[in-house]
Design a protein around this motif. Structure first.
Motif, PDB file in Angstrom:
ATOM      1  N   ARG A 128       0.847  -1.195   0.000  1.00  0.00           N
ATOM      2  CA  ARG A 128       0.000   0.000   0.000  1.00  0.00           C
ATOM      3  C   ARG A 128       0.881   1.243   0.000  1.00  0.00           C
ATOM      4  O   ARG A 128       2.076   1.172   0.246  1.00  0.00           O
ATOM      5  CB  ARG A 128      -0.887   0.015   1.262  1.00  0.00           C
ATOM      6  CG  ARG A 128      -2.153  -0.763   1.091  1.00  0.00           C
ATOM      7  CD  ARG A 128      -3.030  -0.737   2.325  1.00  0.00           C
ATOM      8  NE  ARG A 128      -3.394   0.569   2.834  1.00  0.00           N
ATOM      9  CZ  ARG A 128      -4.412   1.309   2.402  1.00  0.00           C
ATOM     10  NH1 ARG A 128      -5.166   0.886   1.417  1.00  0.00           N
ATOM     11  NH2 ARG A 128      -4.678   2.483   2.946  1.00  0.00           N
ATOM     12  N   CYS A 170       0.868   3.495   2.240  1.00  0.00           N
ATOM     13  CA  CYS A 170       1.245   3.867   3.612  1.00  0.00           C
ATOM     14  C   CYS A 170       2.437   3.054   4.117  1.00  0.00           C
ATOM     15  O   CYS A 170       2.684   1.948   3.663  1.00  0.00           O
ATOM     16  CB  CYS A 170       0.075   3.618   4.558  1.00  0.00           C
ATOM     17  SG  CYS A 170      -1.390   4.596   4.204  1.00  0.00           S
ATOM     18  N   THR A 225       4.400   1.809   7.932  1.00  0.00           N
ATOM     19  CA  THR A 225       4.140   1.587   9.353  1.00  0.00           C
ATOM     20  C   THR A 225       5.003   2.532  10.183  1.00  0.00           C
ATOM     21  O   THR A 225       5.861   3.247   9.643  1.00  0.00           O
ATOM     22  CB  THR A 225       4.455   0.133   9.748  1.00  0.00           C
ATOM     23  OG1 THR A 225       5.858  -0.083   9.586  1.00  0.00           O
ATOM     24  CG2 THR A 225       3.661  -0.861   8.913  1.00  0.00           C
ATOM     25  N   GLU A 238       3.325  -0.956   4.294  1.00  0.00           N
ATOM     26  CA  GLU A 238       2.163  -1.725   4.738  1.00  0.00           C
ATOM     27  C   GLU A 238       1.597  -2.535   3.574  1.00  0.00           C
ATOM     28  O   GLU A 238       1.655  -2.110   2.422  1.00  0.00           O
ATOM     29  CB  GLU A 238       1.114  -0.735   5.249  1.00  0.00           C
ATOM     30  CG  GLU A 238      -0.197  -1.352   5.630  1.00  0.00           C
ATOM     31  CD  GLU A 238      -1.274  -0.330   5.921  1.00  0.00           C
ATOM     32  OE1 GLU A 238      -2.034  -0.571   6.872  1.00  0.00           O
ATOM     33  OE2 GLU A 238      -1.372   0.694   5.211  1.00  0.00           O
ATOM     34  N   HIS A 254      -4.017  -3.538   6.106  1.00  0.00           N
ATOM     35  CA  HIS A 254      -5.046  -2.489   6.127  1.00  0.00           C
ATOM     36  C   HIS A 254      -6.431  -3.115   6.300  1.00  0.00           C
ATOM     37  O   HIS A 254      -7.216  -2.662   7.135  1.00  0.00           O
ATOM     38  CB  HIS A 254      -4.971  -1.677   4.826  1.00  0.00           C
ATOM     39  CG  HIS A 254      -6.172  -0.859   4.541  1.00  0.00           C
ATOM     40  ND1 HIS A 254      -6.494   0.283   5.247  1.00  0.00           N
ATOM     41  CD2 HIS A 254      -7.145  -1.018   3.605  1.00  0.00           C
ATOM     42  CE1 HIS A 254      -7.614   0.793   4.763  1.00  0.00           C
ATOM     43  NE2 HIS A 254      -8.032   0.029   3.771  1.00  0.00           N
ATOM     44  N   SER A 255      -6.719  -4.161   5.548  1.00  0.00           N
ATOM     45  CA  SER A 255      -8.028  -4.819   5.645  1.00  0.00           C
ATOM     46  C   SER A 255      -8.240  -5.416   7.029  1.00  0.00           C
ATOM     47  O   SER A 255      -9.343  -5.354   7.578  1.00  0.00           O
ATOM     48  CB  SER A 255      -8.163  -5.906   4.578  1.00  0.00           C
ATOM     49  OG  SER A 255      -8.154  -5.336   3.291  1.00  0.00           O
ATOM     50  N   ARG A 271      -6.964  -4.302   9.832  1.00  0.00           N
ATOM     51  CA  ARG A 271      -7.193  -3.279  10.851  1.00  0.00           C
ATOM     52  C   ARG A 271      -8.562  -2.622  10.713  1.00  0.00           C
ATOM     53  O   ARG A 271      -9.190  -2.329  11.721  1.00  0.00           O
ATOM     54  CB  ARG A 271      -6.089  -2.238  10.873  1.00  0.00           C
ATOM     55  CG  ARG A 271      -6.303  -1.299  12.075  1.00  0.00           C
ATOM     56  CD  ARG A 271      -5.064  -0.725  12.638  1.00  0.00           C
ATOM     57  NE  ARG A 271      -4.660   0.459  11.925  1.00  0.00           N
ATOM     58  CZ  ARG A 271      -3.816   1.348  12.442  1.00  0.00           C
ATOM     59  NH1 ARG A 271      -3.304   1.190  13.648  1.00  0.00           N
ATOM     60  NH2 ARG A 271      -3.453   2.387  11.739  1.00  0.00           N
ATOM     61  N   ASP A 314     -12.635   2.621   6.202  1.00  0.00           N
ATOM     62  CA  ASP A 314     -11.619   2.456   5.172  1.00  0.00           C
ATOM     63  C   ASP A 314     -10.790   3.737   5.036  1.00  0.00           C
ATOM     64  O   ASP A 314      -9.558   3.699   5.003  1.00  0.00           O
ATOM     65  CB  ASP A 314     -12.290   2.091   3.848  1.00  0.00           C
ATOM     66  CG  ASP A 314     -11.311   1.820   2.724  1.00  0.00           C
ATOM     67  OD1 ASP A 314     -10.177   1.372   2.984  1.00  0.00           O
ATOM     68  OD2 ASP A 314     -11.707   2.039   1.557  1.00  0.00           O
ATOM     69  N   GLU A 372      -8.892   4.694   8.543  1.00  0.00           N
ATOM     70  CA  GLU A 372      -7.718   3.871   8.855  1.00  0.00           C
ATOM     71  C   GLU A 372      -6.493   4.396   8.123  1.00  0.00           C
ATOM     72  O   GLU A 372      -5.393   4.431   8.686  1.00  0.00           O
ATOM     73  CB  GLU A 372      -7.972   2.400   8.504  1.00  0.00           C
ATOM     74  CG  GLU A 372      -6.954   1.435   9.120  1.00  0.00           C
ATOM     75  CD  GLU A 372      -5.612   1.372   8.430  1.00  0.00           C
ATOM     76  OE1 GLU A 372      -4.603   1.072   9.107  1.00  0.00           O
ATOM     77  OE2 GLU A 372      -5.538   1.635   7.204  1.00  0.00           O
ATOM     78  N   ALA A 373      -6.669   4.823   6.881  1.00  0.00           N
ATOM     79  CA  ALA A 373      -5.533   5.368   6.128  1.00  0.00           C
ATOM     80  C   ALA A 373      -4.983   6.619   6.810  1.00  0.00           C
ATOM     81  O   ALA A 373      -3.760   6.814   6.890  1.00  0.00           O
ATOM     82  CB  ALA A 373      -5.950   5.680   4.695  1.00  0.00           C
ATOM     83  N   GLN A 391      -3.115   5.554   9.927  1.00  0.00           N
ATOM     84  CA  GLN A 391      -1.822   4.975   9.570  1.00  0.00           C
ATOM     85  C   GLN A 391      -0.824   6.068   9.201  1.00  0.00           C
ATOM     86  O   GLN A 391       0.345   5.992   9.579  1.00  0.00           O
ATOM     87  CB  GLN A 391      -1.967   3.973   8.431  1.00  0.00           C
ATOM     88  CG  GLN A 391      -0.695   3.197   8.144  1.00  0.00           C
ATOM     89  CD  GLN A 391      -0.245   2.380   9.347  1.00  0.00           C
ATOM     90  OE1 GLN A 391      -1.004   1.597   9.888  1.00  0.00           O
ATOM     91  NE2 GLN A 391       0.990   2.580   9.781  1.00  0.00           N
TER      92      GLN A 391
END
Length: 187
Positions: free
Chosen positions: A21, A23, A25, A31, A36-37, A39, A130, A133-134, A137
């Protein structure tokens, strides 16, 4: 569904473990889509006492499957993803879902239709999580891993998506507070 069909679905889904992704960590590791899914699924589970009027299990299901199309296309950050990219991803995902055992294909199709329509509270919660969370992160990752546009995007992104819920709006405001502290501290 027989054991072989079950395994074939899992083998395709495993690709998300190796699909990076945008993002990173806290420790600067890129990540994966699977992380992601996972979390956002946890985020949904943790809301079962905040949203007692919705089917949180359905929200968790939506969170678990929402990025499976990226098994075929990889992750394209939302701010550069085009309608053409979405069409390709949707087409490949649809072909895969059609190849699944009928009852599973129906479950997936029903969830994807509901998620796309964004009419139910369950679908709106999934979509909010969704996006949130991004942002969370990004706040956890080192500031120097952010792309230039994210300094402004992280201040405005998803407020419209969470507007239906005072609880999610409060969460978005807390995330913004963390974003502003992060930017001000330069870390």
């Amino acid at each position: 569904m027989d054991a072989r069909e079950y395994l074939e679905i899992l083998h395709v889904a495993e690709r998300l473990k190796d699909t990076p992704r945008h993002c990173t960590t806290t420790k600067r590791r890129t990540e994966s889509v699977a992380e992601h899914s996972w979390r956002i699924s946890l985020m949904a589970f943790l809301l079962r006492h905040e949203f007692t009027d919705v089917d949180i299990n359905k929200v968790v299901d939506m969170c678990l499957i929402h990025d499976l199309g990226e098994c075929f296309t990889g992750d394209i950050p939302t701010f550069i993803k085009t309608d053409s990219d979405r069409a390709v991803e949707d087409s490949l995902l649809h072909q895969w879902v059609k190849s699944m055992p009928e009852e599973i294909a129906r479950d997936f199709t029903d969830l994807y239709k509901e998620m796309e329509a964004q009419e139910t509270k369950e679908a709106k919660i999934y979509k909010s999580l969704d996006k949130l969370e991004a942002l969370i992160q990004h706040n956890e990752s080192p500031l120097d891993t952010w792309s230039e546009n994210e300094f402004e995007l992280n201040k405005t992104y998803a407020f419209d998506t969470v507007a239906f819920s005072s609880w999610l709006t409060e969460l978005r405001e807390a995330i913004l507070e963390d974003t502003m502290k992060k930017i001000e501290s330069g870390s």
